[in-house]
Enzyme design. Sequence first.
Site, PDB file in Angstrom:
ATOM      1  N   TRP A   1       0.856  -1.187   0.000  1.00 49.54           N
ATOM      2  CA  TRP A   1       0.000   0.000   0.000  1.00 49.54           C
ATOM      3  C   TRP A   1       0.894   1.240   0.000  1.00 49.54           C
ATOM      4  CZ3 TRP A   1      -1.953   2.679   4.849  1.00 49.54           C
ATOM      5  CH2 TRP A   1      -2.961   3.604   4.547  1.00 49.54           C
TER       6      TRP A   1
ATOM      7  N   ASP B   1      -0.557  -5.458   9.354  1.00 54.53           N
ATOM      8  CA  ASP B   1      -1.614  -4.537   8.958  1.00 54.53           C
ATOM      9  C   ASP B   1      -2.790  -5.381   8.478  1.00 54.53           C
ATOM     10  OD1 ASP B   1      -3.256  -2.572   7.971  1.00 54.53           O
ATOM     11  OD2 ASP B   1      -1.852  -1.814   6.466  1.00 54.53           O
TER      12      ASP B   1
ATOM     13  N   ALA C   1      -6.487  -4.787   7.384  1.00 52.38           N
ATOM     14  CA  ALA C   1      -7.479  -3.755   7.055  1.00 52.38           C
ATOM     15  C   ALA C   1      -8.735  -4.335   6.421  1.00 52.38           C
ATOM     16  CB  ALA C   1      -6.859  -2.733   6.111  1.00 52.38           C
TER      17      ALA C   1
ATOM     18  N   LYS D   1     -13.494  -0.846   6.206  1.00 56.72           N
ATOM     19  CA  LYS D   1     -14.057  -1.698   5.173  1.00 56.72           C
ATOM     20  C   LYS D   1     -15.109  -2.645   5.734  1.00 56.72           C
ATOM     21  CE  LYS D   1     -10.076  -0.143   3.447  1.00 56.72           C
ATOM     22  NZ  LYS D   1      -9.098   0.645   4.221  1.00 56.72           N
TER      23      LYS D   1
END
Length: 394
Positions: free
Chosen positions: A127, A208, A210, A243
């Site tokens: 990312w 991470d 997400a 999300k």
Amino acid sequence: MLTNLKDQPADKILALMAAYREDPRDNKIDLGVGVYKDATGKTPVMRAVKAAEKKIWEEQDSKSYTGLAGDPAYGDAMVDLVLGSAVARGNVAAVATPGGTGAIRQGLELIKMAAPGATVWLSAPTWPNHPSIVKYLGMPMAEYRYLNDDTPTVNFDGMMEDLQGAKAGDVVLLHGCCHNPTGANLTLAQWAEVIALLQERELTPFVDIAYQGFGDGLEDDAAAVRMVASEVPECIIAASCSKNFGIYRERTGILMAISQDDALQGRAQANLAFLNRQNYSFPPDHGARIVATILNDADLKADWMAELEEIRQGMLGLREALAAELKRLSNSDRFEFLAQHRGMFSRLGATPEQVEKLRADHGIYMVGDSRLNIAGLNAQTIPVLAKAIIDCGI
């Protein structure tokens, strides 16, 4: 003073969004922005979120500050959602943050405080905000190979070879599930090998996560994170609610620091609270309160899980339909990876020139590295995209 400021490079995704808005074509397709969309092109408010907000509106009697770490009920609920029973709650320090980005930033700040000489290892690709924040903080940075050039699959041998070059005390940033931007994930067997390497090389994982719930389901998506947290001496985890709860604009995230040494939890918690105080004092509460309300109410949680599963299955269906249409048009299996990847994103493996041709000739917008948002598709646009991909020679 302001005359001394330098122009900053434009954010590529934000620039892509602007170009899409200005495009007058009615048949244009936006596959660039990383936001979930339903079949009508809207990002809906989930049923449980609306119900939770109504409940909060009816019951909340104060807008006073929460603690520096945020609402304890939110912290407990998120630790349970991400980690389950993998780690005792007493071994987890946690603070609410403004979104997953805030959690990444605070996690890197914590690393810089604790080990200023540590190199942060990032997957290539990753990312874009990961290297951007690391660079801004002036931290040493390195990359490990992640994706094969010829087929969009995990280059596991290259990854392991590169991480052999990390020194004791370095930090390895890993995507817990639904790798962004590739959609290509490690298997659990590969995760076990990564964990063994982390232990052998005395490296600290920074995970991470997400997109929990967008890949193979809430529990399966958390399996790798739980393996890491339970088996390494220390780890850091950044999680986002944008999300899976669909509350992007509420900026709701959490940062966790985990140690197998019980005595370190209090010190880590105090340092996380200190970092919150320096950056924004008290974290935003509304999104966190929505999440806590849902996760602590059996009926709301069940409805949220059901809608999240509908979303996940919908994205899998889009993946399978796109792969099938491309197979029909190309008479080959070279796009089968689209059905195998997980989460919102995949990379086509197209050149920047081919991506530009998709935009110019067909009104199809995706990031220059050919990352496309699967959730930006629907049954009507899948044949259009597939034909354009073939027409552009991808």
